[in-house]
Scaffold this active site. Structure first.
Site, PDB file in Angstrom:
ATOM      1  N   GLY A  99       0.826  -1.216   0.000  1.00  0.00           N
ATOM      2  CA  GLY A  99       0.000   0.000   0.000  1.00  0.00           C
ATOM      3  C   GLY A  99       0.851   1.253   0.000  1.00  0.00           C
ATOM      4  O   GLY A  99       2.077   1.189   0.063  1.00  0.00           O
ATOM      5  N   GLY A 101       2.662   3.502   1.497  1.00  0.00           N
ATOM      6  CA  GLY A 101       3.289   3.656   2.804  1.00  0.00           C
ATOM      7  C   GLY A 101       3.888   5.028   3.017  1.00  0.00           C
ATOM      8  O   GLY A 101       4.209   5.419   4.140  1.00  0.00           O
ATOM      9  N   ARG A 184       3.922  13.497  -7.797  1.00  0.00           N
ATOM     10  CA  ARG A 184       3.808  12.695  -9.018  1.00  0.00           C
ATOM     11  C   ARG A 184       2.435  12.904  -9.643  1.00  0.00           C
ATOM     12  O   ARG A 184       1.471  13.222  -8.963  1.00  0.00           O
ATOM     13  CB  ARG A 184       3.973  11.209  -8.698  1.00  0.00           C
ATOM     14  N   ASP A 260       3.855  -4.777  -7.428  1.00  0.00           N
ATOM     15  CA  ASP A 260       3.300  -3.526  -6.903  1.00  0.00           C
ATOM     16  C   ASP A 260       3.923  -2.306  -7.589  1.00  0.00           C
ATOM     17  O   ASP A 260       3.485  -1.182  -7.368  1.00  0.00           O
ATOM     18  CB  ASP A 260       3.501  -3.435  -5.380  1.00  0.00           C
ATOM     19  N   ASP A 270       7.308   4.225 -10.113  1.00  0.00           N
ATOM     20  CA  ASP A 270       8.148   3.948  -8.947  1.00  0.00           C
ATOM     21  C   ASP A 270       9.632   3.862  -9.297  1.00  0.00           C
ATOM     22  O   ASP A 270      10.225   2.778  -9.354  1.00  0.00           O
ATOM     23  CB  ASP A 270       7.682   2.667  -8.221  1.00  0.00           C
TER      24      ASP A 270
HETATM   25  P1  AMP Z   1       9.012   0.370  -3.123  1.00  0.00           P
HETATM   26  O1  AMP Z   1      10.087  -0.651  -2.983  1.00  0.00           O
HETATM   27  O2  AMP Z   1       9.502   1.789  -3.009  1.00  0.00           O
HETATM   28  O3  AMP Z   1       8.171   0.178  -4.323  1.00  0.00           O
HETATM   29  O4  AMP Z   1       8.068   0.207  -1.843  1.00  0.00           O
HETATM   30  C1  AMP Z   1       7.486  -1.008  -1.474  1.00  0.00           C
HETATM   31  C2  AMP Z   1       6.535  -0.763  -0.334  1.00  0.00           C
HETATM   32  O5  AMP Z   1       7.210  -0.214   0.782  1.00  0.00           O
HETATM   33  C3  AMP Z   1       5.402   0.210  -0.642  1.00  0.00           C
HETATM   34  O6  AMP Z   1       4.277  -0.210   0.066  1.00  0.00           O
HETATM   35  C4  AMP Z   1       5.933   1.506  -0.091  1.00  0.00           C
HETATM   36  O7  AMP Z   1       4.909   2.416   0.232  1.00  0.00           O
HETATM   37  C5  AMP Z   1       6.653   1.047   1.143  1.00  0.00           C
HETATM   38  N1  AMP Z   1       7.746   1.958   1.534  1.00  0.00           N
HETATM   39  C6  AMP Z   1       8.943   2.117   0.944  1.00  0.00           C
HETATM   40  N2  AMP Z   1       9.673   3.024   1.608  1.00  0.00           N
HETATM   41  C7  AMP Z   1       8.922   3.462   2.641  1.00  0.00           C
HETATM   42  C8  AMP Z   1       9.113   4.399   3.711  1.00  0.00           C
HETATM   43  N3  AMP Z   1      10.249   5.069   3.842  1.00  0.00           N
HETATM   44  N4  AMP Z   1       8.106   4.568   4.574  1.00  0.00           N
HETATM   45  C9  AMP Z   1       6.952   3.884   4.463  1.00  0.00           C
HETATM   46  N5  AMP Z   1       6.718   2.983   3.506  1.00  0.00           N
HETATM   47  C10 AMP Z   1       7.680   2.767   2.599  1.00  0.00           C
HETATM   48 MG    MG Z   2       6.571   0.777  -5.100  1.00  0.00          MG
END
Ligand code: AMP
Ligand code: MG
Length: 500
Positions: A99, A101, A184, A260, A270
Site C-alpha cells: 500500500g 506507505g 507525481r 506492486d 516507482d
Molecule cells: P518500493 O520498494 O519503493 O516500491 O516500496 C514497497 C513498499 O514499501 C510500498 O508499500 C511503499 O509504500 C513502502 N515503503 C517504501 N519506503 C517506505 C518508507 N520510507 N516509509 C513507508 N513505507 C515505505
Molecule cells: Mg513501489
C-alpha cells in the site's frame, strides 16, 4: 520552452478542477488522511511541462502557496487526500499487503485530455507504512523527479513529476539525510498489486469493482466484450509489452519490477534503483540489492510476463470463463513485444522499414558491443554519422574507435551496410531520422549523481541544467556535451540500492 496551447495556463492553484473518482470507491480501498507535510519547505525544481498538462497557470509555480501545497502543508481546495491499499509479489515472492506507505493521493484533476491524479511521495506515514518512516530522502527524490521527466521527453510512457520540494528535516537511512517530497502525476496509480490485493483477500466484490473502475475509465472498449476482464488483461499485456520494448531499446533498467511497481496503464512507475545502460552488458544488474539478478537488463521482458501472469491469476474470479495464460497474456505480449522491439531497433539502426531478420543483426550487435564494452547510447549517435557506402576506416572511425576489437566492428558494419543497401534514403535523411530516435542524452547514473551531490550541498543549478538538458534528449547541445559521456573515473563504481 515548449507550450501546450490547448490546455495551458487556465487554472489557479486554488481552483484546480478536481473530481476524485478513486475517493468514490468503497472505503476499504484506502484510508483518508492528511499528510504530515514538511517543515519549512523550499522549492527545488518544478516541471513546467507537467504543470501544463493539468492546465496550471505558470505564475502559480512561483508562489509560496505552491511550495506549501506540494510540501503537504496546505490542502488543495477540492482535493480528498488518501492513501491506497495494494499488495504484491516482491522479487518473485508473495509479500502480502503493502500500500501507499509514504504516498498521499491528493485528488484527480480533469483535463480535456483526460484525468491526472496528483500524489505526494514522502509526506509521512500512513496505515500502510509497515516499518517505514513515511519519508523519502532528497537523493531518491531527485532521481525520481529527473527520470520521470526524462522518460516523458524520450516519449516513453511514465508517471510524471510536477514538483520537488526539500527541507532540512532529518531522515535516517544508512546515514542521516534530509527529507524531500516529489509530487507525481498519473492518470491512475492502480498497480497489478491492487488487483492481487483483493484476490488474495478473497474479496471478489472489491475485485469486480476495481476491474469495472479501470475498464470504465481506461479500457472502455472492453466494456462491450463478452469477457471484459480478459480483454482488459490482453490489452494490459500489449501495453506492458510495448513499454518493455521501449525500455530495452533505450537501455533502461527499472531495478525493482515487483508487481506492486507495475502500472495497470503500462506506465513506468516507482523510480528507485533504476539505471540507463552505459557500456552494453545484457546481464547488467542496476539494483545493488538484487543479488540474484532477477531484474537484470535482459530479463525485464520475461519478468513482465511473470508479473502479467500474477495479474491473470488475480483476475480469474472476475473472468467470464477460465482463461489460458497463453492466450490472455503470452500471445498478446509476445506479438506486441516483437513488433515494437524490432520496429524500434530497426529505426535506431537507420532502416526505413523493419524486417524480421533485423533481430539477428541486433543479436550480433549486442555481442560485439558487449565484448568491446561499447557505450550504448553513444554507439547509435556515432552510427548515424557513417556513410551508407563504405568509404574506408577513417570514415568509420566514429564507430570503430569505440571498439577494442576493430575487426568485430568492421564485420558487423559490413552486415549493417548490406542491410542498408535496400533503403532509398540519402545519408543526410537517414542521419536525421536516426538522431530523432536515438537520444544523445539519457539520465546516466553518474549524471544523476552529480545533480545529487551538488544538491546535497545546497546547489540546485546542476539539477536544473540536467533537467533542462534531458527535456531535449535528441538535440545536439554543445553546452551540455559532458552529460553525453560515459561515466568519469569517480563514478565507475557507483551503486544504487533500494534504500530511498
Ligand atoms: P518500493 O520498494 O519503493 O516500491 O516500496 C514497497 C513498499 O514499501 C510500498 O508499500 C511503499 O509504500 C513502502 N515503503 C517504501 N519506503 C517506505 C518508507 N520510507 N516509509 C513507508 N513505507 C515505505
Ligand atoms: Mg513501489
Amino acid at each position: 520552452m515548449r507550450r501546450n496551447t490547448d490546455n495551458h495556463g487556465r487554472h489557479r492553484l486554488d481552483a484546480l478542477p478536481f473530481d476524485n473518482s478513486f475517493a468514490r470507491l468503497p472505503e476499504r480501498f484506502y484510508t483518508r488522511l492528511d499528510p504530515w507535510g514538511l517543515p519549512d519547505p523550499h522549492l527545488i525544481a518544478v516541471s513546467e511541462t507537467a504543470a501544463q498538462l493539468i492546465g496550471l497557470h505558470a505564475d502559480e509555480l512561483e508562489k509560496p502557496e505552491f511550495v506549501q501545497a506540494f510540501a503537504g502543508n496546505a490542502p488543495l481546495p477540492g482535493g480528498e487526500t488518501l492513501a491506497a491499499v495494494y499488495s504484491g509479489h516482491q522479487f518473485g515472492v508473495w509479500a502480502g499487503q503493502l500500500g501507499d506507505g509514504r504516498a498521499h493521493l491528493l485528488g484527480e484533476i480533469q483535463t480535456p485530455d483526460g484525468p491526472w491524479e496528483l500524489q505526494l511521495k514522502g509526506g509521512g506515514q500512513t496505515p500502510y507504512s509497515r516499518m517505514g518512516d513515511g519519508r523519502a530522502v532528497l537523493r531518491s527524490s531527485i532521481r525520481e523527479f529527473l527520470c520521470s521527466e526524462a522518460m516523458a521527453a524520450l516519449g516513453i510512457p511514465t508517471t510524471r513529476a510536477l514538483a520537488l520540494v526539500g527541507s532540512d528535516a532529518p531522515v535516517r537511512r544508512e546515514t542521516i539525510e534530509t527529507a524531500a517530497i516529489v509530487t507525481r502525476m498519473s492518470p491512475s496509480f492502480v498497480r497489478f498489486g491492487s488487483f492481487e490485493h483483493w484476490a488474495a483477500n478473497n474479496d471478489i466484490e472489491a475485485l469486480q469493482t476495481l476491474t469495472d473502475y479501470v475498464i470504465e475509465r481506461f479500457y472502455p472498449a472492453c466494456r462491450e466484450d463478452t469477457n471484459p476482464a480478459r480483454t482488459m488483461l490482453a490489452e494490459v499485456s500489449r501495453r506492458t509489452a510495448e513499454l518493455m520494448a521501449d525500455w530495452q531499446a533505450v537501455g533502461f533498467m527499472h531495478g525493482v519490477m515487483n508487481t506492486d511497481n507495475m502500472s495497470i496503464l503500462g506506465l513506468t512507475i516507482d523510480y528507485g534503483p533504476y539505471g540507463f545502460m552505459d557500456h552494453f552488458k545484457s546481464g547488467h544488474i542496476c539494483n545493488h540489492s538484487d543479488s540474484a539478478g532477477r531484474y537484470r537488463f535482459s530479463h525485464q521482458p520475461h519478468v513482465a510476463i511473470w508479473n502479467l501472469q500474477a495479474l491473470c491469476h488475480a483476475l480469474m474470479p472476475v473472468m467470464e470463463s477460465p482463461t489460458a495464460l497463453k492466450t490472455a497474456v503470452e500471445e498478446p505480449f509476445v506479438e506486441a513485444y516483437n513488433r515494437a522491439f524490432i520496429g524500434k531497433m530497426a529505426a535506431k539502426l537507420g532502416f526505413e522499414q523493419a524486417q524480421a531478420s533485423d533481430a539477428d543483426l541486433v543479436v550480433d550487435l549486442y555481442k560485439v558491443m558487449q565484448d568491446s564494452k561499447v557505450d550504448y547510447p553513444g554507439f547509435f549517435r556515432a552510427l548515424a554519422k557513417l556513410p551508407k557506402t563504405h568509404a574506408g576506416a577513417e570514415a568509420d572511425a566514429p564507430v570503430r574507435d569505440m571498439f577494442i576489437d576493430r575487426d568485430a566492428a568492421d564485420g558487423w558494419l559490413a552486415q549493417w551496410r548490406e542491410r542498408l543497401a535496400a533503403d532509398t534514403r540519402s545519408d543526410t535523411e537517414r542521419q536525421a531520422a536516426m538522431n530523432a530516435v536515438n537520444p544523445k542524452y539519457v539520465l546516466r547514473n553518474w549524471v544523476a549523481e552529480s545533480a545529487i551531490r551538488a544538491a546535497q550541498k545546497g546547489d540546485y543549478s546542476e539539477l536544473h541544467t540536467i533537467h533542462d538538458c534531458l527535456s531535449r534528449p535528441f538535440d545536439e547541445q554543445p553546452e551540455n556535451e559532458r552529460y553525453a559521456a560515459p561515466p568519469p573515473d569517480w563514478a565507475e563504481d557507483l551503486e544504487v540500492s533500494c534504500s530511498s
